[in-house]
Structures are given as structure tokens and as C-alpha cells.
Design an enzyme around this catalytic site. Structure first.
Site, short mmCIF file in Angstrom:
data_model
loop_
_atom_site.label_atom_id
_atom_site.label_comp_id
_atom_site.label_asym_id
_atom_site.label_seq_id
_atom_site.Cartn_x
_atom_site.Cartn_y
_atom_site.Cartn_z
N ASP A 40 0.83 -1.20 0.00
CA ASP A 40 0.00 0.00 0.00
C ASP A 40 0.87 1.25 0.00
O ASP A 40 2.05 1.22 0.35
CB ASP A 40 -0.93 0.01 1.21
CG ASP A 40 -2.13 -0.92 1.03
OD1 ASP A 40 -2.34 -1.39 -0.09
OD2 ASP A 40 -2.84 -1.16 2.02
N LYS A 62 -4.14 2.99 -2.64
CA LYS A 62 -4.97 3.09 -1.45
C LYS A 62 -4.63 4.29 -0.57
O LYS A 62 -4.21 4.16 0.57
CB LYS A 62 -4.92 1.80 -0.61
CG LYS A 62 -5.40 0.57 -1.35
CD LYS A 62 -6.84 0.69 -1.76
CE LYS A 62 -7.33 -0.53 -2.51
NZ LYS A 62 -8.62 -0.32 -3.18
N MET A 176 -10.11 7.66 9.03
CA MET A 176 -10.65 8.26 7.80
C MET A 176 -11.70 9.33 8.12
O MET A 176 -12.75 9.40 7.49
CB MET A 176 -11.22 7.18 6.88
CG MET A 176 -10.15 6.23 6.35
SD MET A 176 -10.81 4.74 5.58
CE MET A 176 -11.12 3.70 7.03
#
Length: 259
Positions: A40, A62, A176
Site C-alpha cells: 500500500d 490506497k 478516515m
């Protein structure tokens, strides 16, 4: 005799928050033995350098809000490499079981007859708490931790689950959530969380360049907006946050002792 093919295996490995010395021993061995490494965007060069020179390394993206490789493409790539007989390591930031889509990837590979192994890693919330000197649970202040994501796939604020984080003895680790912090704070306050609840926003948790902004649930969004954080941010909300070395709100004066 027909040529015999050997299906490889895929290890779904947590790289931790970024520092190589926070890898587990099992994760380190997986990276050192990888023949194909799909990593990632948050996995740093320090960790990638541990893979063999001949290892095939492929960055799979990502990053929130940025162009990323589609999950379906990653799934097919892992399958194709495993069917070539390679030892494949899918290297994910943090812990693969916490918002790392490990369930989707393991299910896909299992359905196609590929053996998988999940190797856990240190997740951002745990790294942040350790780095800035506070516990996620503490007797009398926090009896549970909730790991949650603030946004849906399209970036909108999630609609459910806020009531579970309304308990004042819950430490909320919000992933997030940087761009939805103000809306998330309003949702938490509407479910009973005090507006004065201590809160921290930590960028690049666990790395040497980590930064933290402190505040209350009510005002942290404004403070965070002035910092222009660009790296991954985890939000920690709860009474234990006031124990952090990064928490700078002035404490109320102690009551004078009776004369």
C-alpha cells in the site's frame, strides 16, 4: 507426464504504522521471504528495503481521496502471482483486519483455491497512544475502545453506529475522519458526548514525523483545519486523551484546601 503446477500462497501482512522496528517478527520474516510484494501507499522505503533484491515489488495505491488501484484489480493480481507459484505478500499499513479489506481479499483467494495467512500489525490508534504517552483504556475513565470509520466509500459521513460512541467511558478511535471531523463531532454531541471531551488528531502515528493537534470535541475541527495535515490522520476522542503528552489545554485550577 503433464507439467505439474504449484499454486503459491498469499500472506496478508500488517506493516504497522510505518516504522520498521514496529513490525512483528512474523511480518518481518514474511517480507524477507517474499517473491512478490504488493504494498500500500503508506508503506515506507525502510520496510520495502527489507524485501529480497529479486522480489517483484508493486505499489497498489490506497490513499484516501487519491487515484488508487481498484480492489478487483488487486485481487486478480494476487491470484495471478500465486498461480505462478510465488510467495506473495500483500503488505498493508497498520493492521490488515482494521479497515484493511482483509476479509474481502481472503475470501476471494479462498474461493479460487489459494492458501492465505493473516499476519497482524500495530494499528494507528495503538501506535498514536503509545507515542504520545496515554492509554486507550484506564480504570475510571475508559472501559472500552471503539474503532470506527467516519466515512462511507463515497466520502460521506456514516449514518449508523454513533450511539455506541456516546458513552463517556468509551475511547473512540476514528479512522478516515479528517475531512468529516466537524460533522462527526456534531453527531457525537447529539448522542450525548460532552462538547468538552478531550480530543486529539494525530498525523503519521508511530513515525518520527508524527504530529498531534489537541482540543475538545467541539473545537478540534477548527484547530485541525489550520494545520493542513496531508498524511494519514487518526482521531482519538475520550477522557484518557487528556493524559497525552500532546494535550495542551489548560487544566482547571485545583480547589483550594480547606483552611
Amino acid at each position: 507426464m503433464p507439467h505439474e503446477t504449484h499454486t503459491g500462497r498469499v500472506q496478508l501482512v500488517g506493516a504497522g504504522p510505518g516504522a520498521a522496528d514496529l513490525l512483528t517478527v512474523r511480518a518481518l520474516r514474511a517480507v524477507e521471504g517474499a517473491q512478490a510484494l504488493l504494498y500500500d501507499a503508506l508503506v515506507g522505503e525502510e520496510i520495502l528495503a527489507l524485501a529480497p533484491v529479486a522480489c517483484l515489488k508493486m505499489q497498489t495505491g490506497k490513499r484516501a481521496g487519491r487515484t488508487s488501484m481498484k480492489q478487483e484489480t488487486i485481487n486478480r493480481l494476487m491470484l495471478r502471482l500465486a498461480r505462478k507459484g510465488l510467495r506473495v505478500v500483500r503488505l498493508k499499513g497498520g493492521d490488515p483486519s482494521i479497515f484493511g479489506r482483509v476479509g474481502e481479499e481472503a475470501a476471494f483467494l479462498d474461493a479460487h483455491g489459494v492458501e492465505t495467512e493473516i499476519v497482524p500489525g500495530v494499528t494507528a490508534a495503538c501506535a498514536a497512544a503509545a507515542q504520545f504517552g496515554f492509554p486507550l483504556t484506564h480504570r475510571g475513565e475508559a472501559r472500552r475502545v471503539v474503532f470506527a470509520t467516519a466515512t462511507t466509500r463515497d466520502g460521506a459521513l456514516t449514518e449508523s453506529g454513533w450511539a455506541a460512541a456516546g458513552d463517556p467511558q468509551t475511547t473512540l478511535a476514528l479512522y478516515m475522519g479528517r475531512d468529516q471531523l466537524a460533522a462527526a463531532a456534531d453527531r457525537l454531541i447529539s448522542h450525548g458526548r460532552a462538547s468538552t471531551t478531550p480530543a486529539l488528531a494525530i498525523e503519521n502515528a508511530g513515525r518520527p514525523d508524527a504530529r498531534a493537534v489537541s482540543g475538545t470535541l467541539e473545537d478540534l475541527a477548527a484547530s485541525l483545519a489550520s494545520q493542513a495535515f496531508d498524511g494519514p490522520v487518526v482521531l482519538l476522542i475520550g477522557e484518557v486523551v487528556a493524559r497525552s503528552s500532546a494535550f495542551t489545554l489548560q487544566a482547571p485550577p485545583l480547589a483550594a484546601e480547606a483552611m
